[in-house]
Design an enzyme around this catalytic site. Structure first.
Site, PDB file in Angstrom:
ATOM      1  N   HIS A  30      54.959  35.640  70.114  1.00  9.00           N
ATOM      2  CA  HIS A  30      54.736  36.353  68.859  1.00  9.00           C
ATOM      3  C   HIS A  30      54.888  37.851  69.114  1.00  9.00           C
ATOM      4  O   HIS A  30      54.045  38.453  69.780  1.00  9.00           O
ATOM      5  CB  HIS A  30      53.346  36.031  68.306  1.00  9.00           C
ATOM      6  N   GLU A  81      52.089  40.521  68.939  1.00 10.23           N
ATOM      7  CA  GLU A  81      50.942  40.420  69.842  1.00 10.23           C
ATOM      8  C   GLU A  81      51.258  41.119  71.157  1.00 10.23           C
ATOM      9  O   GLU A  81      51.367  40.504  72.215  1.00 10.23           O
ATOM     10  CB  GLU A  81      50.583  38.946  70.053  1.00 10.23           C
ATOM     11  N   HIS A 109      48.661  35.025  74.336  1.00 10.12           N
ATOM     12  CA  HIS A 109      48.787  35.451  72.936  1.00 10.12           C
ATOM     13  C   HIS A 109      47.803  36.571  72.632  1.00 10.12           C
ATOM     14  O   HIS A 109      46.946  36.907  73.451  1.00 10.12           O
ATOM     15  CB  HIS A 109      48.459  34.281  71.987  1.00 10.12           C
ATOM     16  N   GLU A 135      44.074  33.843  74.398  1.00  9.95           N
ATOM     17  CA  GLU A 135      44.100  34.785  73.275  1.00  9.95           C
ATOM     18  C   GLU A 135      43.330  36.044  73.647  1.00  9.95           C
ATOM     19  O   GLU A 135      42.168  35.966  74.029  1.00  9.95           O
ATOM     20  CB  GLU A 135      43.432  34.153  72.049  1.00  9.95           C
TER      21      GLU A 135
HETATM   22 ZN   LIG Z   1      50.173  34.250  68.898  1.00  9.01          ZN
END
Ligand SMILES: [Zn+2]
Length: 1120
Positions: free
Chosen positions: A819, A822, A916, A1001
């Site tokens: 992504h 990010e 992420h 994350e």
């Molecule tokens: Zn992500």
């Protein structure tokens, strides 16, 4: 008393005429005495008294014993008397008004019983009889809370009736008025009733204003709130909103609210007014010709029914229809701070046990996967030429690491891209730095002229005006025709260029010092190399400029950046400023100052407006509109080949006035909430600060908030949902330097070119003990290559044992940045890579323990083009893992293939982790996959299926929570959600059979636990996280096979030290750099006076200050 136990009421006997002790039997008495009016009245008096002093519990008992039904029955029979006894009705309704709110079925009972109409008729006939009116209204209010009743009452003219009772300010009968307003408010929740009341909107506004004007002591706030409550419900329908606007409602509520602002107790009124005004604010479309991305990338094959086909097959303008459907916004909180981070609902949990079970069958034949063997040379390496490796100088430039027969020279040593037809082969003819034009653009028209400083003009100012752009002339394989870029205002400036503009060849040495020497502080940074990397980066908009922050580099500040405390009322103030646009339209400039959709933009004017730009890698500003003197609305570009995903931003601002209170509004955000409401700040990079020795991104901005605005989102861009609006992210900012060039970003930028630069520098850092190979996994749709790294330790010798140990090391597979928005994921990856390539004993034993396979950027195209979520196919690549297409999702297809190959040769990785960033949560945490934990969350009977599951998936996050200060075990989840079944984590778990398959994350905001509690996250903490991940893997190794590490027992102490202080890991290099500064400063101090002696002395000071900062930085790194 005994009979009713704890619920019995004391004092009952002495009052009650009946022989029983409680209210419940009282009702029986009523039942058998309905003929005797006086008895009924007596009983009702007593009952009223009992229920008044008895409180809720007593009423509860009364209700549970069927009291409500008897009372309602009495109402019916009393109504049959002609005329009905007023006193009985009064008493009955008084009791009902007490009982009603405690009986959940009161409304239904009353309707079925027929009592509804009795009360309504009574009201109609006694409008002047205030004594009777009050209890009847109270009962009516309870009736109305039932929606069926509300509609039926509306049909009976009750809405009109209420308007006969309510009226302008009066000291009389305020309680009556209050109840009527509440009843009306309840009735108006029904849309049919709201429609009936539309004509009364002007009356309500008039009454509200009247009460506002006369209730100067604020004794009747509840009445005022009641009027607003009615307006709020009427404006839930489109007709109501129109009536409100027509009746000048915006101005009335705006003015009254502004007058209420100084009195804190009036906040509920202001909040409700603000809610109504926001709802009624005429919906606008975004100031764009289309919401489709301004740039389009032609796909070789557009799959029918795919997002791109859907997007471009729509008739023109369909995607921008302003939708004014009757959306019910009741759900929206009036409270301005509201945290509803509702965990993905239970309905998202996968309940199909077969879908949860790892599926071991490999759908692809091995023959097809065999071509991936070339990426795993280490598994068959025999090191016949080992001698050469050990003899060769370790710091050889960019060179093949493991020279074997297959090795190819520089650049080509990597495996050939899997897609032969890629337009931009990996071997780009290297462009010389000299080819970069060293000129300055005077007027933005591309007329390159060298300039001398104006006499008397401050040198510094001159310098910075020149420093507007770092641009590439004829950069990149596509950029040859720089003119293709319609916004090409390039003024290509590099270090030496500054010298040229300083008015003489002689001063070049001095001028070069203006570029902050970040390379000294950042071992992986090199501005020249960065520019070199940018040249081979392919972007859809064909960027030809380089943003200063990426060029100079970022040295993380040493001061703490706290999560902001939200200032009370910020959001309200901002919303009111937005409403003022409607109230005072003449104050609005509405001047477009930057617009990618128009050829001639940006407008150059006499310095009255800020200048915007984001024509550089990862930049994505589409439009800037000056709204007021110091306020700008900004519109972000959608992800390429899409019409939404606005969140990430990165743009440049110049031409600012020092000290002016600028306000920036990003007006097309889409998420319903944001960490910007919970203390997160934007990031800013000042070029003036950078050249003064502080090249860094800092958290900045005040009055930050995020709220729903009046720009309508088309249902096509909102996933089919109608009536959605965009959100505004707003922040205020005063600039400290004149003639500065500042950059703003959502998070610390990390471009694809930065990655390429870091990889080259890492390769140069390699020691002879390190095995590092960089392959090109494939080419992306945009023509960029996707690097694949292999990192492990060289075998100690060429003995069979050693080679065998080397080949059999377990694999760890890491990936990141699928992504693009990010960016924190890339900083964590940088920490991991830097640690892995480091010279510490820990790093060495980690390399000896595992073979690392790393895809550091799964979505280079998205990163380059400033996307937030997607690749050039307009799709979220992390939703393609189940069935990736080699044409549309090459990086995912080939990464998955690598894993499938490993599974096929029985070498599936021990750990898979995809890095992420998380925009809604704090801390760093992991998502994993557990069959058991998912089943526990559902209603599947665990006994119905045999569940054998090793708890090993919890080990790594557990270790991380013990050693990484930013990591929070409490935020981890191992439940498999249906909406995530096509993500890397779930597919690698199910299809490849990796038990330890994770998403890690990292917060974009900061931490609310541990050592960094209350602080916003920075690159230092993110990089530390990446390093700690490595150390955790070492510990995992020890736990999974303790014997193998016996030889490294001495390392365990080092490791535990490291867990206590992150800093040791990172110290050595910067410290050396710091010392390296000293001679530099000395040289400078001894410099000869020059025409620019003032500047020189300023520069000296900066360096001296810088030195002390550096020293303090490194001192602060010493473990506590
Ligand atoms: Zn992500």
């Amino acid at each position: 008393m005994r009979r009713f136990g704890g619920v019995c009421m004391n004092g009952c006997v002495s009052v009650c005429v009946c022989t029983y002790e409680c209210v419940c039997p009282c009702s029986r008495v009523i039942e058998c005495n309905t003929q005797d009016l006086q008895t009924i009245l007596n009983i009702l008096y007593i009952l009223n008294e009992l229920l008044t002093v008895g409180g809720g519990r007593r009423i509860g008992v009364f209700v549970s014993k069927g009291g409500t039904g008897i009372l309602l029955q009495l109402v019916i029979s009393a109504s049959k008397e002609s005329p009905p006894s007023e006193e009985v009705m009064l008493q009955l309704h008084s009791v009902l008004a007490k009982v009603g709110p405690k009986d959940r079925k009161f409304g239904v009972k009353a309707r079925l019983n027929g009592a509804l109409n009795v009360t309504v008729n009574l009201l109609k006939q006694n409008l002047q009889n205030h004594k009777l009116l009050l209890p009847c209204l109270l009962v009516l209010q309870v009736y109305s809370s039932n929606t069926v009743n509300a509609v039926s009452l509306g049909k009976n003219g009750v809405v009109e009736l209420m308007f006969k009772i309510i009226g302008p300010y009066s000291k009389k009968n305020t309680s009556l008025l209050k109840v009527s307003l509440d009843t009306l408010g309840a009735l108006l929740k029904s849309k049919t009733n709201a429609r009936r009341a539309v004509v009364h909107v002007p009356v309500l506004l008039y009454i509200y204003h009247d009460w506002h004007r006369n209730d100067t002591c604020h004794r009747h706030i509840l009445i005022r709130k009641g009027i607003l409550g009615c307006l709020k419900n009427i404006t839930n329908i489109k007709l109501g909103r129109k009536a409100f606007i027509d009746a000048d409602g915006m101005r009335i509520l705006y003015n009254t609210s502004t007058e209420c602002l100084p009195v804190r107790t009036l906040d509920p009124l202001i909040n409700t007014s603000s809610l109504i005004m926001r709802k009624c604010f005429p919906k606008n479309r975004l100031p764009l010709p289309t919401i489709k991305s301004v740039f389009h990338h032609q796909l070789l094959r557009v799959p029918a029914g795919g997002p791109v086909a859907q997007l471009y097959n729509q008739p023109l303008g369909v995607d921008d229809v302003v939708d004014e459907s009757d959306d019910n916004e009741d759900a929206e909180a009036e409270n301005e701070v509201e945290e509803k981070d509702h965990h993905a609902g239970n309905d998202d949990i996968e309940t199909d046990i077969n879908k949860l079970r790892p599926k071991e069958t490999h759908s692809r034949p091995f023959e097809e996967l065999k071509i991936y063997e070339r990426f795993f040379m280490e598994l068959s390496e025999d090191f016949q030429v080992m001698q050469y490796i050990f003899l060769s100088a370790p710091k050889s430039h960019r060179q093949i690491i493991v020279p074997t027969a297959q090795a190819l020279p520089l650049k080509n040593h990597t495996a050939a891209p899997l897609q032969g037809e890629c337009p931009h082969p990996a071997t780009v003819p290297p462009l010389d730095l000299d080819t970069i034009n060293i000129t300055k653009d005077q007027d933005g028209c591309g007329d390159h002229t060298h300039s001398r400083p104006h006499p008397g003009a401050g040198l510094e100012q001159e310098l910075v005006q020149g420093l507007e752009r770092v641009a590439l002339d004829g950069a990149g394989p596509q950029g040859g025709g720089g003119g293709v870029n319609k916004h090409n205002r390039q003024s290509p400036i590099l270090a030496a260029g500054v010298a040229a503009r300083l008015g003489g060849e002689g001063e070049e040495m001095l001028a070069e010092e203006w570029v902050p020497d970040t390379a000294l502080l950042l071992p992986l940074h090199d501005p020249d190399l960065y520019v070199e990397m940018v040249k081979s980066t392919c972007s859809v908009p064909q960027f030809s400029e380089v943003a200063y922050p990426d060029y100079f580099g970022h040295v993380a500040p040493t001061f703490r950046e706290h999560i902001l405390e939200r200032v009370y009322g910020v959001q309200r103030t901002k919303i009111f400023q937005d409403i003022e646009r409607l109230i005072h339209p003449n104050d609005i400039l509405d001047k477009v100052v930057y617009d990618l959709d128009i050829q001639s933009c940006p407008v150059i004017d006499g310095g009255e407006s800020l200048k915007f730009n984001s024509q550089f890698e990862s930049g994505n500003l589409r439009k800037a509109v000056q709204v007021r003197k110091f306020e700008y609305d900004l519109v972000l570009n959608s992800d390429i080949n899409s019409n939404h995903y606005h969140q990430w931003f990165y743009f440049e601002v110049s031409g600012m006035r020092v000290g002016a209170p600028y306000r920036f509004n990003i007006i097309n955000c889409e998420k319903s909430n944001s960490q910007f409401n919970y203390g997160m700040q934007v990031l800013m990079y000042s070029v003036q600060e950078a050249i003064s020795g502080r090249p860094r991104w800092v958290r900045t901005g005040t009055d930050i908030c995020y709220y729903k605005n009046h720009f309508s989102r088309s249902s096509i861009a909102a996933g089919g949902q109608k009536g959605k609006s965009y959100y505004t992210m707003t922040f205020s900012m005063t600039f400290n330097h004149k003639d500065d060039v500042c950059y703003f970003a959502y998070h610390y930028p990390y471009t694809y070119s930065t990655l390429k630069m870091h990889l080259q520098k890492l390769e140069a850092l390699r020691t002879p003990q390190t095995y590092l190979r960089e392959d090109v996994l494939c080419e992306t749709l945009g023509g960029n290559s996707c690097p694949l790294l292999t990192i492990t330790a060289m075998p100690e010798s060429t003995s069979n044992d050693q080679i065998c140990q080397f080949r059999n090391r377990p694999l760890v597979f890491l990936s990141s940045r699928v992504h693009p928005g990010e960016t924190n994921a890339s900083w964590v990856m940088k920490g991991t890579l830097e640690f892995l390539m480091g010279s510490s004993p820990l790093a060495q034993s980690l390399r000896e323990a595992y073979i690392f396979k790393i895809v550091p950027m799964l979505n280079p195209d998205g990163v380059v083009n400033g996307n937030h979520r997607c690749s050039l196919s307009g799709e979220d690549l992390n939703r393609q893992w189940q069935n990736p297409s080699p044409e549309l999702h090459p990086t995912i297809y080939h990464t998955k293939s690598l894993l499938q190959y490993l599974a096929a040769i029985q070498r599936a990785p021990l750990v898979f982790c995809d890095y992420h960033g998380h925009s809604r949560k704090k801390n760093v945490f992991m998502y994993g996959c557990s069959l058991k934990e998912t089943v526990w969350e559902t209603n599947i009977s665990a006994t119905s299926c045999e569940l054998h599951e090793d708890l090993g998936y919890r080990t790594l996050p557990k270790i991380l929570s013990q050693m990484a200060p930013a990591f929070s075990m409490a935020s981890c989840s191992f439940v498999v959600e249906r909406s995530k079944e096509a993500t890397a984590r779930v597919v690698v778990w199910r299809e490849i059979g990796v038990q330890r398959s994770y998403t890690m994350e990292s917060t974009l905001c900061g931490c609310d636990q541990g050592k960094y509690k209350g602080l916003q996250i920075g690159t230092r903490e993110l990089e530390e996280m990446g390093a700690q991940f490595c150390v955790a893997l070492l510990r995992l190794k020890r736990q999974t096979s303790p014997l193998k590490l016996r030889n490294h027992a001495h390392l365990l102490d080092v490791e535990s030290d490291l867990m206590e202080t992150r800093c040791k890991i990172l110290i050595p290099k910067p410290l050396l750099c710091c010392l390296g500064c000293v001679p530099r400063v000395v040289v400078l101090l001894g410099g000869e006076p020059s025409p620019q002696s003032e500047v020189l002395s300023a520069l000296k000071q900066v360096f001296i200050k810088d030195l002390s900062v550096l020293c303090s930085v490194h001192l602060s790194h010493v473990p506590d």
